[in-house]
Design an enzyme around this catalytic site. Structure first.
Site, mmCIF file in Angstrom:
data_model
loop_
_atom_site.group_PDB
_atom_site.id
_atom_site.type_symbol
_atom_site.label_atom_id
_atom_site.label_comp_id
_atom_site.label_asym_id
_atom_site.label_seq_id
_atom_site.Cartn_x
_atom_site.Cartn_y
_atom_site.Cartn_z
ATOM 1 N N GLY A 42 0.724 -1.171 0.007
ATOM 2 C CA GLY A 42 -0.044 -0.035 -0.006
ATOM 3 C C GLY A 42 0.943 1.388 -0.030
ATOM 4 O O GLY A 42 1.972 1.158 -0.561
ATOM 5 N N CYS B 145 1.827 -1.340 -8.748
ATOM 6 C CA CYS B 145 2.857 -0.694 -7.963
ATOM 7 C C CYS B 145 4.277 -0.833 -8.683
ATOM 8 O O CYS B 145 4.881 0.109 -8.743
ATOM 9 C CB CYS B 145 3.031 -2.081 -6.895
ATOM 10 S SG CYS B 145 1.484 -2.332 -5.874
ATOM 11 N N GLY C 167 1.854 2.627 5.393
ATOM 12 C CA GLY C 167 2.970 1.513 5.749
ATOM 13 C C GLY C 167 3.657 1.922 7.027
ATOM 14 O O GLY C 167 3.959 0.841 8.073
ATOM 15 N N GLU D 252 5.622 -3.249 0.866
ATOM 16 C CA GLU D 252 5.929 -2.920 -0.416
ATOM 17 C C GLU D 252 5.082 -1.646 -0.746
ATOM 18 O O GLU D 252 3.904 -1.617 -0.623
ATOM 19 C CB GLU D 252 5.390 -4.231 -1.385
ATOM 20 C CG GLU D 252 5.762 -4.027 -2.668
ATOM 21 C CD GLU D 252 4.871 -2.922 -3.471
ATOM 22 O OE1 GLU D 252 5.299 -1.826 -3.691
ATOM 23 O OE2 GLU D 252 3.980 -3.349 -4.154
#
Length: 604
Positions: free
Chosen positions: A296, A352, A301, A318
């Site tokens: 996210g 991502c 995070g 990540e």
């Protein structure tokens, strides 16, 4: 003639005489046979040799591309997160799909407890049974690919092509790689024992962590669920997946699929659990899990790390990227255009690892802008399940649409030019559509040069003087470091550029996402892109505890302490130890002989 050459000649003679072929052909046949055995035959015999067929009945919403008349969801008026329910809708049509339960902290704790109980059983399962589970999932996906894709498209607004590539293909590749190679990376690994332990073996064992908690985003609702499931279960764990509140509806179908697959191979059905809800739900899972995977934003995070700190729960993060796509001055822009546009607008840029900064050399800059613009103007946008000729779907996250506009407006105010798009698509006012957009003359002082876009905006930067060093400088002037790529007709030049990019992954003369198609490679980055890895051996072992073990090579051997260093001290201990060090680690034969003499004296 050297020994190796002599051995090859001798082997060639034997194979020619008895097999009628030379050694190279014989070795090739052996290798191909071995690979086929790994692929098809390693579980050909035994109780787990079959691949059960699984059937899941789909509802109208899950199985039909076009739905019967139903009411529209009004995000502005109806999105009011409560402690009880989560509203669900199709972002491309705004058709209301119902509500999901928002789980309370007690619900999450009960869910984790069920998973933990199931994991105790699964941890003892043989790898053959784990492979059988993966084959069963793989078979189901292949036989029900359209339904799997429809559910992903309805949840996220992506096109069927985007789902087939980004949801299904990569999941199938992960299933293949883990089934074929996963066991070898989870078996005990024997290592050098050292000089003091020559009489012992030394090995590392990989022990399942227990219950993995995965907090996954909304961009790929199928793959984001099955990706951690595959790794966690093959490593012997259970898993609880907290899906985004913007991608909860699809867990009804995908949950039925995994439950049926678990039942089919005799595995505990509580091994995989879903947690639906908001921030409180995720925070509870972080506190209860034995290891956490979070995918996210950077901001969330950091909150996950804070929530994991009191229990010292290990975390894999990540956190996205701002991937550079470098185009050198010797490239044909027209030939590269399809790759550029696919990279930028796959899943409407909600990736991502996907290119966001197109760093183009001065010499070909104008030509590049022209060919990209010409192609993007041909893209068709609309509700993706209404036609297979739609190129661009919707955006999942309603607040992101305002974010895209903010980034475009800031760039234009600072000198960027909008070549295509630049606004919400007025042709579909009910859906969450932002036009595929091309921005030229983007500079490093603009917000879009630093913030993750995660959307359908192709930003083009100019490299002055066609300098590789300048291209690398622009690429590295970013807080993210996830993935990257460089393109040149000189492959060695492109590879050299990639080697200097600050990124966890790089692709030479291809789009950066291709690294994810090699599931043997670890996936992840550094800097603001996070830390830890999933995929590859690192991903499997990352869901295990490492346990180091030494053991006597001969069972009858007993451990003992030499008298000079035994209790009570006899005064010879220091001399004995110095002598032993010379024997074991002396840099010359003379040193070691002196050590032998000294240890004899110290032992008398």
């Amino acid at each position: 003639m050297g020994f190796f050459t002599s051995a090859i000649v001798a082997l060639d003679g034997v194979t020619s005489r008895f097999l009628g072929c030379d050694a190279i052909i014989a070795l090739l046949v052996v290798y191909v046979t071995y690979r086929l055995w790994l692929w098809l035959g390693q579980d050909a015999f035994g109780p787990y040799s079959s691949t059960p067929e699984v059937q899941v009945v789909a509802t109208e919403e899950e199985g039909q591309k076009v739905l019967s008349e139903r009411r529209k969801f009004n995000y502005a008026k109806e999105w009011k997160p409560s402690s009880a329910t989560i509203p669900c809708w199709d972002p491309s049509t705004m058709e209301f799909l119902g509500e999901m339960k928002a789980m309370s902290p007690d619900d999450v704790r009960e869910t984790v407890a069920r998973a933990r109980k199931a994991q105790k059983v699964w941890a003892e399962s043989p790898f053959a049974q784990r492979r059988q589970l993966l084959r069963t999932i793989q078979k189901f996906i292949l036989e029900n690919a359209e339904t799997v894709a429809i559910v992903a498209c309805r949840e996220s607004g992506k096109t069927m092509i985007d789902a087939m590539v980004g949801e299904i293909l990569v999941t199938l590749e992960k299933l293949r790689w883990v089934a074929m190679y996963g066991e070898q990376y989870l078996l005990p690994e024997y290592r050098d024992s050292g000089l003091m332990n020559l009489h012992k073996t030394s090995r590392v064992e990989w022990v399942p962590v227990g219950v993995v908690g995965a907090l996954v985003p909304w961009n790929y609702p199928f793959h984001n669920v099955f990706n951690p499931i595959i790794a966690a279960l093959f490593a012997g764990n259970a898993i609880v997946i907290k899906v985004s509140e913007y991608a909860s509806w699809s867990t009804q179908y995908y949950g039925k699929v995994i439950r049926k697959c678990l039942e089919a191979v005799g595995a505990p059905v509580d091994l995989v659990q879903f947690a639906t809800g908001y921030a409180e739900t995720g925070a509870t899972l972080v506190a209860e899990a034995d290891k956490v995977i979070f995918v996210g934003s950077v901001g969330v995070g950091k909150k996950v790390m804070e929530q994991a700190a009191p229990t010292l729960t290990p975390v894999i993060l990540e956190l996205g990227g701002k991937d550079p796509f470098i185009v050198c001055d010797d490239i044909d822009s027209k030939e590269l255009a399809q790759l550029v546009v696919r990279g930028a607008y796959q899943n409407m840029g909600q990736n991502c690892a996907g290119p966001e900064r197109f760093i183009v050399y001065d010499k070909i800059y104008d030509d590049f802008c022209k060919h990209i613009t010409d192609l993007v103007k041909q893209l068709r946008q609309g509700p993706p399940l209404g036609s297979d000729k739609v190129d661009c779907g919707a955006s999942v996250h309603p607040p992101s649409l305002e974010g895209y506009q903010r980034l475009v407006d800031d760039a234009v105010a600072k000198g960027a030019k909008v070549l295509v798009g630049g606004h919400r698509n007025k042709e579909f006012p009910d859906g969450q559509f932002f036009e595929p957009t091309v921005l030229a003359d983007v500079t490093e002082d603009m917000l879009i040069a630093q913030e993750e876009t995660f959307g359908p905006i192709l930003s083009i930067f100019r490299v002055k003087n066609n300098s590789d060093d300048e291209a690398i400088r622009i690429a590295n002037n970013c807080s993210f470091a996830l993935s990257s790529c460089a393109h040149s007709n000189d492959a060695s030049r492109a590879a050299k550029i990639c080697s200097k990019l600050e990124a966890g992954m790089a692709s030479v003369n291809d789009i950066e996402g291709t690294t994810y198609l090699s599931q043997s490679l670890p996936f992840g980055g550094f800097k603001d892109s996070g830390f830890g890895r999933f995929a590859g051996p690192e991903g499997l072992r990352g869901l295990c505890h490492e346990r180091s073990i030494v053991q006597n090579r001969v069972a009858a051997m007993k451990a003992s302490i030499p008298r000079p260093i035994a209790y009570p001290a006899n005064g010879q201990g220091p001399a004995f130890c110095m002598a032993l060090n010379k024997i074991l680690y002396g840099l010359s034969i003379v040193d070691r002989v002196k050590g032998v003499i000294a240890i004899i004296k110290a032992s008398l």
